[in-house]
Design an enzyme around this catalytic site. Structure first.
Site, PDB file in Angstrom:
ATOM      1  N   LYS A 187       0.082   6.325   8.713  1.00  0.00           N
ATOM      2  CA  LYS A 187       1.025   5.985   9.780  1.00  0.00           C
ATOM      3  C   LYS A 187       0.797   6.910  10.966  1.00  0.00           C
ATOM      4  O   LYS A 187       0.818   8.135  10.823  1.00  0.00           O
ATOM      5  CB  LYS A 187       2.465   6.135   9.283  1.00  0.00           C
ATOM      6  CG  LYS A 187       2.815   5.250   8.110  1.00  0.00           C
ATOM      7  CD  LYS A 187       3.058   3.822   8.526  1.00  0.00           C
ATOM      8  CE  LYS A 187       4.407   3.662   9.159  1.00  0.00           C
ATOM      9  NZ  LYS A 187       4.721   2.258   9.465  1.00  0.00           N
ATOM     10  N   LYS A 211      -3.754  -1.508  10.369  1.00  0.00           N
ATOM     11  CA  LYS A 211      -2.523  -1.911   9.678  1.00  0.00           C
ATOM     12  C   LYS A 211      -1.744  -2.795  10.652  1.00  0.00           C
ATOM     13  O   LYS A 211      -0.980  -2.313  11.477  1.00  0.00           O
ATOM     14  CB  LYS A 211      -1.710  -0.692   9.261  1.00  0.00           C
ATOM     15  CG  LYS A 211      -0.502  -1.019   8.403  1.00  0.00           C
ATOM     16  CD  LYS A 211       0.196   0.264   7.961  1.00  0.00           C
ATOM     17  CE  LYS A 211       1.403  -0.069   7.103  1.00  0.00           C
ATOM     18  NZ  LYS A 211       2.436  -0.807   7.853  1.00  0.00           N
ATOM     19  N   LEU A 251       0.841  -1.192   0.000  1.00  0.00           N
ATOM     20  CA  LEU A 251       0.000   0.000   0.000  1.00  0.00           C
ATOM     21  C   LEU A 251       0.874   1.237   0.000  1.00  0.00           C
ATOM     22  O   LEU A 251       1.951   1.246   0.596  1.00  0.00           O
ATOM     23  CB  LEU A 251      -0.905   0.024   1.237  1.00  0.00           C
ATOM     24  CG  LEU A 251      -2.033  -1.002   1.283  1.00  0.00           C
ATOM     25  CD1 LEU A 251      -2.760  -0.903   2.611  1.00  0.00           C
ATOM     26  CD2 LEU A 251      -2.998  -0.793   0.133  1.00  0.00           C
ATOM     27  N   LYS A 290      -9.796   2.166   2.660  1.00  0.00           N
ATOM     28  CA  LYS A 290     -10.094   1.484   1.408  1.00  0.00           C
ATOM     29  C   LYS A 290     -11.427   1.961   0.848  1.00  0.00           C
ATOM     30  O   LYS A 290     -12.402   2.103   1.590  1.00  0.00           O
ATOM     31  CB  LYS A 290     -10.178  -0.033   1.621  1.00  0.00           C
ATOM     32  CG  LYS A 290      -8.882  -0.692   2.032  1.00  0.00           C
ATOM     33  CD  LYS A 290      -9.079  -2.198   2.193  1.00  0.00           C
ATOM     34  CE  LYS A 290      -7.772  -2.895   2.519  1.00  0.00           C
ATOM     35  NZ  LYS A 290      -7.962  -4.356   2.668  1.00  0.00           N
ATOM     36  N   CYS A 304      38.376   6.105   9.676  1.00  0.00           N
ATOM     37  CA  CYS A 304      39.689   5.509   9.890  1.00  0.00           C
ATOM     38  C   CYS A 304      40.039   4.777   8.607  1.00  0.00           C
ATOM     39  O   CYS A 304      39.257   3.955   8.129  1.00  0.00           O
ATOM     40  CB  CYS A 304      39.678   4.534  11.061  1.00  0.00           C
ATOM     41  SG  CYS A 304      41.255   3.690  11.291  1.00  0.00           S
TER      42      CYS A 304
END
Length: 701
Positions: free
Chosen positions: A326, A135, A112, A302, A436
């Site tokens: 989210k 989710k 998605l 959806k 380094c």
């Protein structure tokens, strides 16, 4: 450097009618670019490794937010520097290029889209009747039923094919073995609820193993076990089905529930289901997150009706009728117990905080990146500080907001090491990222890189813990030492303890396999040998260009700085670095030559009347060829993305990663993709992978 953001909103809390956006850009770096070609190549390697681990192991190399952020930074670097990507991270429809398997999906299992918050709000406004699902942090599988009987279950894999896990998911809660009497497919998430996650970790700890990092990694690790150790601990939640493809989504889910399936939507609290619109449902779910008995890191919106879904259609990587939201990061207080150093593959000083273990959004955080010396000094983080640990759309886990008011009176500002902690040589401090340059400080990373399939000699089984064990036993100090190993030496390499407290060794069977891989690696093309030396500015692209220009390692070693600078894309500064590193690596190259590793062949002048290479234009110049999408199922299917690039250049062409006016040919496995559409717009010739393979074979390009 800009400070870390100070204002953060709790999950699911609207701000001004919208949701609080959270953007934790890495101080001083953000989404801009990497500091060098090595860092960029290392990031690509890291992303490819994380993608594979995501689908196939119980190791959490990155979670979704970290992976998305790293992918965005890779794309940003490529755009800013005009790099044509040779990897398939941007094309894959699974999690960043995870491997496929032995079961071909009826239709691709797509991911998605996870757009920004504004785009989610816009989606919700356009589709006010959109439905919401959690989710779930689990593993996607597809399950095939014939005459109502479960006949095949497969992991998502690369989106096109996945591993057969039928026998490992029988009896899973929420996934009946008999349901109805038709032929159909159900897709959903295999996950661990909180109670079963605790049981799984108890089993692991009883066997002397570390607990799973989070629930998703637990599912991956448990699914890989085939001995019944974790029987009965999985749960399943369906999110799509083909049982009636003309039905609306909610009707399909209700039909599945009536047949005995658990659906993702059925896991939601009633307060969420009663919400008036999509964004209200997201807010309600955010408020309920901590009360759920499973881990979820977002919500999915959806479109419900089948007609509207058909009208919106599908993208190459994701459907256009769904988006994922989210939630803002969850923060938890913890303490910096120590600040540790590590030297990476290219000698870069990496700094991390060792934390008092704390659970953040479902997984235990014990370490956090502190980026670089400048960032750490600017943030004034100290050993003993109380800080906030969080997960956000950045390289994670991270910490910020040190509590100066809680410091002990004896607290002292952190001081960076004055010399390399491994070899006591001075650092190169000419850039923000201290390095380094002594070879012994980055052997582990160099061996892993040299053995990798994507860029190096493709020595399967020689990365990670096995490579580290060889280094710890002083059996391997550089890539050439790999070709002088004995089978008995390998068999006796210690890899830790067994569950009964004994010593676990590699064993004769595995040693024989690795020896066969090492022998096979001797015939890898010169460009991969060059790249395997891990010299700066000799990644895959320049490795191929140097091999094509000079033909043999001997000719490359004899090249002057000006000759190196004339190679496309190298220039004076890079040429000076390559020239110096070739001198330093002369003993390693000599050992490789003595071991029988391919050192290339002199470029032969074309014979009179000889045909031009197959991928050249009428004027003899190389054709610019772009490959996009999957080549699985075609004669090219056995090749990695790098292998396809090498084939193109071996046939006289130039491999490119993006479509432009200079592109001559697009090999496209995904009609309708953005590259396909751009090529059509520019009038560029487009062929399928099958057609391209035939053209190269026949020479009719």
């Amino acid at each position: 450097m800009s400070p870390a953001p100070q204002n953060r909103q709790p999950s699911g809390v609207p701000v001004g009618g919208q949701f609080a956006a959270t953007n934790h850009a890495e101080p001083g770096i953000g989404l801009a670019t990497f500091g060098s070609e090595e860092e960029y190549q290392a990031a690509v390697t890291t992303a490819l490794s994380a993608a594979k681990a995501y689908e196939t192991t119980d190791v959490e190399e990155m979670n979704d937010a970290e992976f998305d952020r790293l992918l965005a930074k890779i794309a940003s670097h490529e755009a800013a520097n005009g790099i044509e990507p040779e990897h398939d991270l941007h094309d894959t429809i699974g999690h960043g290029g995870a491997g496929g398997g032995d079961v071909e999906h009826a239709t691709p299992m797509k991911s998605l889209e996870k757009p920004g918050e504004d785009a989610v709000i816009e989606f919700a406004a356009k589709h006010p009747k959109a439905v919401i699902e959690p989710k779930i942090d689990g593993l996607a599988i597809s399950v095939r039923y014939e005459n109502g009987k479960m006949v095949r279950a497969a992991r998502r894999g690369d989106g096109y094919t996945g591993e057969d896990v039928t026998d490992r998911v029988r009896g899973v809660d929420g996934l009946p073995e008999m349901a109805g009497d038709g032929d159909y497919e159900v897709r959903g998430e295999l996950y661990l609820n909180d109670e079963n996650k605790a049981k799984a970790n108890a089993i692991r700890q009883a066997a002397g193993k570390a607990p799973f990092a989070n629930a998703r990694n637990g599912v991956a690790g448990m699914l890989n076990k085939q001995d019944g150790s974790y029987a009965g601990l999985f749960s399943f939640a369906a999110y799509s089905t083909t049982i009636d493809e003309k039905a609306d989504h909610l009707d399909s889910m209700q039909q599945l529930e009536g047949m005995g399936f658990t659906t993702a939507r059925s896991l939601l609290p009633q307060s969420v289901l009663d919400a008036e619109d999509p964004m209200a449902a997201i807010a309600a779910l955010g408020a309920e997150r901590k009360g759920l008995n499973f881990l979820m890191d977002g919500a999915v919106l959806k479109v419900n009706t089948a007609a509207e879904r058909a009208e919106l259609g599908e993208g190459s990587r994701a459907p256009k009728w769904a988006v994922a939201y989210k939630y803002p990061a969850v923060e938890e207080p913890t303490v910096i117990e120590d600040i540790e150093y590590n030297i990476g593959k290219t000698g870069r000083l990496s700094i991390r905080a060792r934390l008092t273990p704390v659970e953040v959004d479902g997984s235990v955080v014990e370490y956090a990146s502190l980026h670089n010396v400048g960032h750490l000094q600017a943030a004034d983080m100290r050993i003993g500080d109380t800080v906030s640990a969080y997960k956000a759309n950045d390289i994670i886990p991270q910490v910020h907001l040190p509590r100066a008011d809680l410091r002990d009176e004896s607290s002292q500002p952190w001081q960076p090491p004055s010399v390399c902690p491994q070899c006591s040589e001075p650092f190169d401090k000419s850039t923000e990222l201290w390095r380094c340059h002594t070879p012994e400080c980055s052997v582990s990373g160099r061996i892993s890189y040299a053995a990798s399939r994507d860029a190096g000699l493709d020595i399967e089984g020689l990365g990670g813990s096995i490579g580290d064990a060889l280094i710890e036993k002083d059996l391997v100090k550089d890539v050439s030492d790999l070709f002088y190993l004995g089978e008995d030496q390998l068999a006796e390499v210690e890899l830790g303890e067994t569950s009964t407290g004994g010593t676990r060794t590699l064993g004769q069977k595995n040693a024989a396999k690795i020896m066969a891989e090492i022998e096979k690696a001797k015939s890898q093309p010169l460009n991969r040998v060059i790249t395997a030396l891990s010299m700066r500015f000799t990644g895959r692209t320049f490795g191929r260009r140097l091999a094509a220009e000079f033909g043999t390692m001997e000719a490359l070693q004899a090249a002057t700085v000006s000759q190196l600078a004339n190679v496309e894309g190298i220039g004076q500064k890079k040429a000076e670095v390559i020239h110096e590193q070739l001198k330093k690596n002369a003993p390693v190259i000599a050992k490789l030559r003595e071991a029988g590793v391919n050192m290339g062949a002199p470029k032969a002048a074309p014979a009179a009347g000889a045909k031009a290479p197959k991928l050249t234009k009428p004027d003899g110049k190389p054709m610019n060829v772009v490959v996009t999408g999957s080549v699985k199922g075609s004669p090219l299917g056995s090749l990695s993305r790098s292998g396809v690039q090498e084939l193109i250049e071996a046939k006289g062409g130039k491999a490119s990663g993006s479509v432009s006016k200079t592109t001559d040919l697009l090999v496209c496995g995904e009609p309708g993709s953005s590259k396909f559409l751009k090529a059509q717009e520019l009038g560029i010739r487009i062929v399928t992978p099958d057609e391209f393979a035939q053209m190269v074979e026949d020479g009719e390009v």
